[in-house]
Motif scaffolding. Structure first.
Motif, PDB file in Angstrom:
ATOM      1  N   VAL A 125      -3.512  44.693 -21.073  1.00  0.00           N
ATOM      2  CA  VAL A 125      -4.576  43.681 -21.045  1.00  0.00           C
ATOM      3  C   VAL A 125      -5.755  44.044 -21.933  1.00  0.00           C
ATOM      4  O   VAL A 125      -6.651  43.216 -22.113  1.00  0.00           O
ATOM      5  CB  VAL A 125      -5.058  43.470 -19.599  1.00  0.00           C
ATOM      6  CG1 VAL A 125      -3.936  42.921 -18.738  1.00  0.00           C
ATOM      7  CG2 VAL A 125      -5.574  44.775 -19.002  1.00  0.00           C
ATOM      8  N   ALA A 126      -5.774  45.260 -22.478  1.00  0.00           N
ATOM      9  CA  ALA A 126      -6.874  45.642 -23.373  1.00  0.00           C
ATOM     10  C   ALA A 126      -6.712  44.913 -24.701  1.00  0.00           C
ATOM     11  O   ALA A 126      -5.597  44.815 -25.239  1.00  0.00           O
ATOM     12  CB  ALA A 126      -6.902  47.149 -23.581  1.00  0.00           C
ATOM     13  N   PRO A 127      -7.799  44.387 -25.274  1.00  0.00           N
ATOM     14  CA  PRO A 127      -7.659  43.631 -26.533  1.00  0.00           C
ATOM     15  C   PRO A 127      -7.255  44.503 -27.704  1.00  0.00           C
ATOM     16  O   PRO A 127      -6.580  44.044 -28.608  1.00  0.00           O
ATOM     17  CB  PRO A 127      -9.059  43.027 -26.716  1.00  0.00           C
ATOM     18  CG  PRO A 127      -9.968  43.913 -25.939  1.00  0.00           C
ATOM     19  CD  PRO A 127      -9.171  44.413 -24.768  1.00  0.00           C
ATOM     20  N   GLY A 128      -7.650  45.788 -27.707  1.00  0.00           N
ATOM     21  CA  GLY A 128      -7.292  46.671 -28.812  1.00  0.00           C
ATOM     22  C   GLY A 128      -7.942  46.217 -30.102  1.00  0.00           C
ATOM     23  O   GLY A 128      -9.122  45.850 -30.157  1.00  0.00           O
ATOM     24  N   SER A 129      -7.139  46.221 -31.169  1.00  0.00           N
ATOM     25  CA  SER A 129      -7.666  45.806 -32.477  1.00  0.00           C
ATOM     26  C   SER A 129      -7.608  44.302 -32.683  1.00  0.00           C
ATOM     27  O   SER A 129      -8.109  43.798 -33.681  1.00  0.00           O
ATOM     28  CB  SER A 129      -6.867  46.510 -33.591  1.00  0.00           C
ATOM     29  OG  SER A 129      -5.490  46.172 -33.494  1.00  0.00           O
ATOM     30  N   ALA A 130      -6.989  43.583 -31.751  1.00  0.00           N
ATOM     31  CA  ALA A 130      -6.896  42.134 -31.892  1.00  0.00           C
ATOM     32  C   ALA A 130      -8.261  41.497 -31.655  1.00  0.00           C
ATOM     33  O   ALA A 130      -9.099  42.012 -30.931  1.00  0.00           O
ATOM     34  CB  ALA A 130      -5.871  41.564 -30.919  1.00  0.00           C
ATOM     35  N   SER A 131      -8.455  40.343 -32.311  1.00  0.00           N
ATOM     36  CA  SER A 131      -9.714  39.620 -32.146  1.00  0.00           C
ATOM     37  C   SER A 131      -9.602  38.715 -30.934  1.00  0.00           C
ATOM     38  O   SER A 131      -8.689  37.907 -30.825  1.00  0.00           O
ATOM     39  CB  SER A 131      -9.999  38.790 -33.400  1.00  0.00           C
ATOM     40  OG  SER A 131      -8.953  37.865 -33.632  1.00  0.00           O
ATOM     41  N   GLY A 132     -10.554  38.831 -30.038  1.00  0.00           N
ATOM     42  CA  GLY A 132     -10.542  38.002 -28.841  1.00  0.00           C
ATOM     43  C   GLY A 132      -9.795  38.656 -27.703  1.00  0.00           C
ATOM     44  O   GLY A 132      -9.063  39.635 -27.874  1.00  0.00           O
ATOM     45  N   PRO A 133      -9.980  38.134 -26.503  1.00  0.00           N
ATOM     46  CA  PRO A 133      -9.340  38.719 -25.325  1.00  0.00           C
ATOM     47  C   PRO A 133      -7.845  38.401 -25.295  1.00  0.00           C
ATOM     48  O   PRO A 133      -7.352  37.514 -25.994  1.00  0.00           O
ATOM     49  CB  PRO A 133     -10.082  38.051 -24.159  1.00  0.00           C
ATOM     50  CG  PRO A 133     -10.535  36.737 -24.714  1.00  0.00           C
ATOM     51  CD  PRO A 133     -10.829  36.983 -26.161  1.00  0.00           C
ATOM     52  N   VAL A 134      -7.132  39.127 -24.431  1.00  0.00           N
ATOM     53  CA  VAL A 134      -5.698  38.920 -24.258  1.00  0.00           C
ATOM     54  C   VAL A 134      -5.486  37.677 -23.392  1.00  0.00           C
ATOM     55  O   VAL A 134      -6.130  37.511 -22.353  1.00  0.00           O
ATOM     56  CB  VAL A 134      -5.041  40.158 -23.616  1.00  0.00           C
ATOM     57  CG1 VAL A 134      -3.566  39.911 -23.336  1.00  0.00           C
ATOM     58  CG2 VAL A 134      -5.221  41.370 -24.522  1.00  0.00           C
ATOM     59  N   GLU A 135      -4.585  36.816 -23.819  1.00  0.00           N
ATOM     60  CA  GLU A 135      -4.275  35.605 -23.061  1.00  0.00           C
ATOM     61  C   GLU A 135      -3.099  35.890 -22.139  1.00  0.00           C
ATOM     62  O   GLU A 135      -2.069  36.429 -22.575  1.00  0.00           O
ATOM     63  CB  GLU A 135      -3.959  34.441 -23.996  1.00  0.00           C
ATOM     64  CG  GLU A 135      -3.802  33.115 -23.257  1.00  0.00           C
ATOM     65  CD  GLU A 135      -3.646  31.940 -24.201  1.00  0.00           C
ATOM     66  OE1 GLU A 135      -3.576  30.797 -23.725  1.00  0.00           O
ATOM     67  OE2 GLU A 135      -3.602  32.184 -25.436  1.00  0.00           O
ATOM     68  N   LEU A 136      -3.237  35.519 -20.871  1.00  0.00           N
ATOM     69  CA  LEU A 136      -2.230  35.770 -19.854  1.00  0.00           C
ATOM     70  C   LEU A 136      -1.801  34.458 -19.215  1.00  0.00           C
ATOM     71  O   LEU A 136      -2.500  33.445 -19.303  1.00  0.00           O
ATOM     72  CB  LEU A 136      -2.778  36.711 -18.766  1.00  0.00           C
ATOM     73  CG  LEU A 136      -3.344  38.053 -19.227  1.00  0.00           C
ATOM     74  CD1 LEU A 136      -4.018  38.764 -18.065  1.00  0.00           C
ATOM     75  CD2 LEU A 136      -2.242  38.922 -19.822  1.00  0.00           C
ATOM     76  N   VAL A 137      -0.638  34.510 -18.582  1.00  0.00           N
ATOM     77  CA  VAL A 137      -0.123  33.383 -17.802  1.00  0.00           C
ATOM     78  C   VAL A 137       0.083  33.874 -16.373  1.00  0.00           C
ATOM     79  O   VAL A 137       0.903  34.754 -16.126  1.00  0.00           O
ATOM     80  CB  VAL A 137       1.190  32.831 -18.377  1.00  0.00           C
ATOM     81  CG1 VAL A 137       1.750  31.735 -17.465  1.00  0.00           C
ATOM     82  CG2 VAL A 137       0.980  32.296 -19.778  1.00  0.00           C
ATOM     83  N   ALA A 138      -0.700  33.338 -15.464  1.00  0.00           N
ATOM     84  CA  ALA A 138      -0.559  33.661 -14.038  1.00  0.00           C
ATOM     85  C   ALA A 138       0.187  32.512 -13.375  1.00  0.00           C
ATOM     86  O   ALA A 138      -0.290  31.369 -13.354  1.00  0.00           O
ATOM     87  CB  ALA A 138      -1.930  33.854 -13.387  1.00  0.00           C
ATOM     88  N   SER A 139       1.354  32.812 -12.832  1.00  0.00           N
ATOM     89  CA  SER A 139       2.176  31.796 -12.180  1.00  0.00           C
ATOM     90  C   SER A 139       2.093  31.997 -10.672  1.00  0.00           C
ATOM     91  O   SER A 139       2.412  33.077 -10.168  1.00  0.00           O
ATOM     92  CB  SER A 139       3.624  31.893 -12.658  1.00  0.00           C
ATOM     93  OG  SER A 139       4.451  30.976 -11.966  1.00  0.00           O
TER      94      SER A 139
END
Length: 672
Positions: A390-404
């Motif tokens: 869930v850490a964004p790391g080097s990517a721009s913006g937060p991590v997108e998740l799907v909660a079912s």
């Protein structure tokens, strides 16, 4: 075997009972008294018991080489009866208590070495083929099972003692001089291994311990005041009657230690957040995020069986709708939850990463939405090892998740990550908002919105969700009465979501985000005025049996029955009065630049006058039933409690998923 001269044995003519004299060359030949082994391992003396020699003396008589063997019950003190004897080698067995250096043996001269053969076997660790075997003699510096025990001034028991026979009639190969043991247990011979934490093994190697250690077989430390050779029997009483070399061991149950042991289960209310998962049969599981308006089938086409619950104890397979899609009820017909003795719900909560579909382990999660919010709130507790997912790391913006949650997907952004550590347990907490948070700060830039030509309020929302005339891909589900907005009447600075909220709020509306799709619904706060709710057909009918908890709070608000609503630079001035009242209680005037027609003024005036009088805030906690699914804000709910029936509109929804329980709490606004 080399062809050496046979060993010559002559019967002694001396008056020494139990003594035989062997005359011959040096004993260099191997004498095998057993057939050849079948496993290619050569074990000397593995089953040799009798006859045995207690004392072997290599001495010089008038003959070149003399070997004198003392057969039990002969004693080495009989050497004194042999005249003119020079002893070069003296070999002792465990049953000979003899002080060689201090013995007064006339006519016997010791000129060589004294050797001690205990014939105690030490099996090969992990490859023991016989109960015992002949141990090799080690002069010094070698590590072996038998060792010199450290002298202890008190508390030591004899290493060998007379034992009692086992009363069960167990046969063994020991000499008949052993006594019966008082306990109802018996063992032939065994090697002890280190034990700890009260663990016992049937066979083990004995090792030296600092205290309270007893070994079955070991060499005793020389006693200074009575013994002058290094090896002797450990019997401190020096009784002549002890001639047994082996005896039944008594199991020691205290003070033992072992690096490895067999653990006993401790049933002390242990609880773990993880458990061993049962691997499913060979199959394929694919995570597919449904995208409207494509209808989602009940079963994903696949020849594989996907088990979402534990194995049934009654032997029956229960097939459920894999995607848990609740078909929409016909318009105008409410969803009535029947009264049941037991409400059976199979919950399924998962969390995935959108980018690659990687599953994210989760302890519990919660989702919340109210009428004043335009995005779903998200909060979850994960194990510490899931931080990299869930850490964004080097990517721009937060991590997108799907909660079912029971088949309803929610696309959320992990905007905030915090770590918490309790002794022996570490977890991380993530929080964020729904995917429509990208339309607001800090992801959306600050822009200025205006209309250079006449548009409707519905068209203004479509214009806001564009960049240089190109749509952003978001759809608007309009649920208000539309009205015209003249050119130049709309001016707003901020993000996309700020502009949408301003347009909807002008007519008393609010935004409801879709859980997973790029769609925003625009609804009025009061689709029907509260004084007309008697004509409303509720969306859901909930009996008291389906509600786990209910809480009620009474509120008193000003009883306004009249309000003036006006535009700003252009527009209309509207006077909205509640029908059937004198209109004598005036609410504060409302001014909004987008109130340009009577339709907008009337909707805004109803929203002001509806939020008055005596109100009831009802909180209902109920499971996530298959009939209802997740009840979102804006739905009308009829709550039956015995003879009392209350009708209200849902203003807030909170879903708490902590497997195996999933609950939803509804905040319902009703009137007294």
């Amino acid at each position: 075997m080399p062809s050496a001269p046979s060993e010559l044995t002559l019967a002694a003519t001396l008056p020494v009972p139990g003594v035989s004299i062997q005359i011959g060359p040096p004993l260099v030949d191997l004498l095998f008294d057993q057939p050849a082994a079948t496993d290619a391992e050569l074990v000397f003396g593995a089953s040799f018991i009798a006859p045995r020699d207690d004392v072997v003396v290599l001495a010089n008589l008038p003959l070149p080489v003399v070997a004198i063997k003392f057969i039990p019950p002969a004693r080495a003190e009989l050497l004194a009866e042999l005249p003119a004897l020079t002893v070069s080698t003296l070999l002792l067995r465990p049953s000979v208590p003899l002080d060689v250096a201090g013995a007064s043996l006339p006519g016997v001269v010791f000129s060589g070495e004294v050797g001690y053969y205990s014939r105690t076997q030490r099996p090969t660790v992990g490859q023991t083929a016989h109960p015992w075997q002949v141990a090799s003699q080690t002069e010094g510096g070698a590590t072996q099972g038998q060792q010199d025990a450290a002298a202890t001034p008190a508390g030591w028991d004899a290493f060998w003692r007379r034992t009692l026979g086992v009363p069960q009639g167990i046969e063994h190969r020991l000499p008949p001089v052993l006594a019966a043991a008082p306990e109802q247990r018996g063992a032939r011979h065994q090697d002890a291994t280190r034990l700890q934490d009260s663990t016992w093994f049937a066979h083990q190697d004995a090792t030296r311990f600092a205290a309270a250690r007893q070994g079955l077989f070991q060499n005793a430390d020389p006693i200074r005041d009575a013994t002058r050779f290094r090896h002797q029997d450990g019997d401190r009483t020096k009784r002549a009657g002890r001639v047994s070399r082996w005896q039944c061991a008594v199991l020691v149950v205290r003070g033992q230690g072992s690096d490895f042991q067999t653990a006993r289960p401790q049933l002390k209310d242990w609880r773990g957040r993880y458990q061993e998962a049962v691997p499913p049969p060979p199959g394929i599981s694919r995570w597919v995020v449904p995208e409207p308006p494509v209808p989602q089938p009940c079963y994903t086409p696949s020849p594989h069986l996907l088990f979402a619950a534990l194995a049934a104890t009654d032997g029956h397979l229960l097939f459920l709708c894999e995607n848990h899609v609740t078909p929409p009820h016909p318009d105008g017909e409410p969803v009535v939850v029947p009264v049941r003795r037991v409400y059976f719900v199979i919950n399924n909560v998962t969390l995935f990463r959108v980018s690659d579909g990687a599953p994210v382990p989760v302890f519990n999660l919660s989702l919340s939405l109210d009428a004043s919010s335009w995005a779903w709130g998200f909060d979850a507790v994960l194990p510490a090892r899931a931080e990299a997912l869930v850490a964004p790391g080097s990517a721009s913006g937060p991590v997108e998740l799907v909660a079912s949650v029971n088949g309803t997907p929610f696309r959320v952004l992990a905007e905030s990550i915090s770590r918490e550590r309790i002794f022996g347990d570490a977890s991380i907490r993530i929080s964020g908002r729904g995917r429509n948070a990208v339309l607001a700060a800090p992801y959306a830039p600050v822009m200025t919105f205006s209309n250079t030509e006449g548009r409707t309020a519905r068209q203004l929302m479509d214009d806001v969700l564009t960049v240089n005339g190109i749509p952003l891909g978001w759809a608007i589900d309009w649920g208000l009465t539309d009205w015209n907005v003249p050119a130049g009447a709309f001016a707003q600075q901020g993000s996309w979501i700020d502009a949408l909220t301003a347009i909807a709020g002008a007519a008393g509306g609010y935004l409801i985000p879709h859980p997973s799709a790029q769609s925003i619904r625009v609804r009025h706060r009061y689709p029907v005025a509260p004084w007309e709710w008697s004509t409303v057909t509720p969306d859901f009918v909930l009996p008291v049996d389906a509600v786990a908890r209910e809480s009620i709070r009474w509120l008193e608000r000003p009883a306004y029955n009249r309000v003036f609503v006006s535009g700003q630079d252009v527009g209309v001035l509207g006077q909205v009065t509640r029908a059937g009242t004198a209109g004598d209680v005036l609410a504060p005037m409302v001014v909004d630049p987008l109130i340009t027609e009577a339709a907008a003024a009337r909707q805004r005036g109803i929203a002001v006058l509806a939020d008055t009088g005596q109100q009831i805030e009802v909180s209902l906690r109920l499971p996530l039933l298959a009939e209802t699914g997740i009840i979102e804000p804006g739905a009308f709910v009829e709550y039956q409690d015995g003879s009392i029936t209350r009708l209200g509109i849902v203003r807030a929804t909170q879903v708490e998923a902590g497997m195996p329980d999933v609950w939803q709490t509804l905040g319902v606004q009703a009137y007294a």
